[in-house]
Design an enzyme around this catalytic site. Structure first.
Site, PDB file in Angstrom:
ATOM      1  CB  CYS A 174      -7.516   6.419   3.539  1.00 29.63           C
ATOM      2  SG  CYS A 174      -8.875   5.488   2.812  1.00 29.63           S
ATOM      3  CG  HIS A 216      -4.345   2.809   2.503  1.00 32.33           C
ATOM      4  ND1 HIS A 216      -4.428   3.049   3.854  1.00 32.33           N
ATOM      5  CD2 HIS A 216      -5.610   2.772   2.046  1.00 32.33           C
ATOM      6  CE1 HIS A 216      -5.706   3.137   4.204  1.00 32.33           C
ATOM      7  NE2 HIS A 216      -6.444   2.981   3.127  1.00 32.33           N
ATOM      8  CD  GLU A 265      -0.976   2.835   4.965  1.00 30.08           C
ATOM      9  OE1 GLU A 265      -0.743   3.811   4.226  1.00 30.08           O
ATOM     10  OE2 GLU A 265      -2.083   2.646   5.517  1.00 30.08           O
TER      11      GLU A 265
END
Lengths: 252, 201
Positions: free
Chosen positions: B79, B181, B183
């Site tokens: 990001c 992202h 994750e």
């Protein structure tokens, strides 16, 4: 292409998910971590947790829940309820939340939105708006779980929130909350027409077609619901099939 | 061990949880020796560009990251962390980045809603081992108001479409950026982190 999002919302009281009707008559539903895992597997795009008691002594229990959820699921989630200060936001994000949702505290102190956006970035600051119809094409912001009339115009407040740096708005129609009679399309559309940040519609989902209409007719970017998901009235895989068949882009 | 650079607020715990799920050992750190001893580095995104660069410089990590990158260590910016790898950003001013990749970050055009928030699809351009098990049109989760506007097309691995072509994955040898992202991108994201782990060992 950016997909429309489906967001189950969990109201958490003392570590358990509960569901009220028009913010009252709260009923116990489930363990938040188990429910989060189930929604993740079912294809939810995001989750929201509201700490509905959020008293000072119970906050650590809630942050434990946030951390357990973050450990279990790999989709974004927002945490709201009782967020009053930069320190509350800091702790909530550190516990593993991706966004915080600010409601009453922003009405009392609008600069909180601004400060939070500068410190943590707009992307993690959600302004949650509880609006009640007070006249034709007129909605007013209520706080304290719908009990207190602030006399702020909902559309003006939404625009102000965007200017202050909120990266997303949740528009909750108090009049239809828990009714399963459909989202308030007029209110949602009035807000999506007036801001250039994503808008999450909330309050009133009862069927797949209610969700389809708020995502198309009212231009909402996401649809949030609680009890209809908790009790299985709407099942996410079937909902996404329905939306896909109606030409709405969803993640599958 | 993957060093996750801890340089302020924000949700980096989720990243560590995701790496664990992807079978990768990691450590949150801002210690230069720990960063040097790691097998790979992840630079997450926190807050605003200028604040982030200031924090990296104040902690003395900016130089460490540049040295480790030059030594060939795998470095993944996520990001804002991806944007920091570039020459500069025009986020609330004009600020220098780490200058590891050539290009600039600017605000997403107001013809679409800003921030770009939600699940969007990947279109692949150049080949990379990062894309093992990642089919075209896989959904990943984006949330950002700024994006890389100028870049070397040879370094563009995947893009997404949001008011135009937005670089989503970039790579120059050991240097990798992901605008979304991983994750928070479900199974697809975990696979991407695992693929990064392959470069880090």
């Amino acid at each position: 292409m950016l997909a429309k999002r489906i967001i189950p919302c969990m109201d958490v009281d003392k570590g358990r998910v509960v569901k009220g009707h028009k913010f009252q008559n709260i009923r116990d539903v489930a363990n938040p971590v188990e429910l989060a895992k189930r929604y993740n597997e079912a294809g939810a795009d995001e989750l929201v947790f509201y700490d509905i008691t959020a008293s000072h002594e119970e906050r650590p229990i809630f942050l434990d829940v946030v951390e357990q959820v973050a450990a279990e699921i790999a989709i974004p989630f927002t945490v709201g309820g009782g967020i009053r200060s930069i320190e509350d936001i800091h702790q909530t994000l550190r516990a593993g939340a991706d966004k915080v949702s600010i409601n009453s505290a922003a009405v009392k102190k609008p600069d909180l939105i601004n400060e939070a956006a500068l410190k943590f970035g707009s992307q993690c600051v959600v302004l949650s708006i509880d609006a009640k119809q007070t006249g034709p094409q007129k909605w007013t912001i209520f706080t304290k779980g719908g009990r207190e009339d602030t006399e702020l115009d909902a559309i003006e407040w939404a625009k102000r929130g965007e200017q202050l740096g909120a990266g997303e708005l949740v528009v909750n129609a108090i009049d239809t909350d828990g009714d399963k009679s459909g989202y308030n399309l007029e209110l949602t559309k009035a807000i999506t027409d007036n801001v250039n940040v994503p808008v999450v519609a909330s309050g009133g989902a009862g069927s797949n077609s209610h969700i389809a209409e708020v995502l198309t007719e009212a231009d909402a970017d996401a649809a949030l619901a609680a009890s209809v998901f908790h009790y299985g009235d709407i099942r996410i895989p079937e909902l996404k099939n329905h939306l896909d068949q109606n030409g709405i882009t969803v993640r599958r | 061990m993957i060093a996750i650079i801890d340089y302020g607020a924000g949700n980096i715990k989720s990243l560590q949880f995701a790496l664990t799920k992807a079978g990768l050992e990691s450590q949150l750190t801002n210690d230069q020796d720990t960063i040097r001893q790691s097998d790979g580095i992840i630079l997450p995104g926190v807050g605003a560009f200028h604040d982030a660069m200031t924090a990296l410089r104040d902690l003395g990590i900016a130089g460490t990251l540049q040295e480790e990158a030059a030594n060939g260590k795998a470095l993944l910016g996520i990001c804002l962390g991806m944007q920091l790898l570039y020459d500069k950003s025009f986020e609330d001013g004009e600020w220098d980045g780490l200058k590891l990749l050539h290009g600039e970050a600017g605000r997403i055009d107001d013809s679409v809603k800003v921030p770009h928030m939600g699940w969007n699809t990947l279109a692949h351009h150049n080949k990379s081992t990062l894309l093992q098990g990642i089919p075209e049109n896989s959904y990943v989760y984006f949330v950002h108001s700024y994006a890389i506007k100028s870049y070397n097309p040879d370094e563009l691995i995947s893009s997404t479409d949001y008011g135009g072509k937005v670089p989503a994955i970039v790579q120059k040898n050991n240097l990798i950026g992901m605008q979304f992202h991983p994750e928070k991108s479900g199974g697809t994201g975990l696979q991407l982190l695992q693929n990064f782990g392959g470069l880090a060992s």
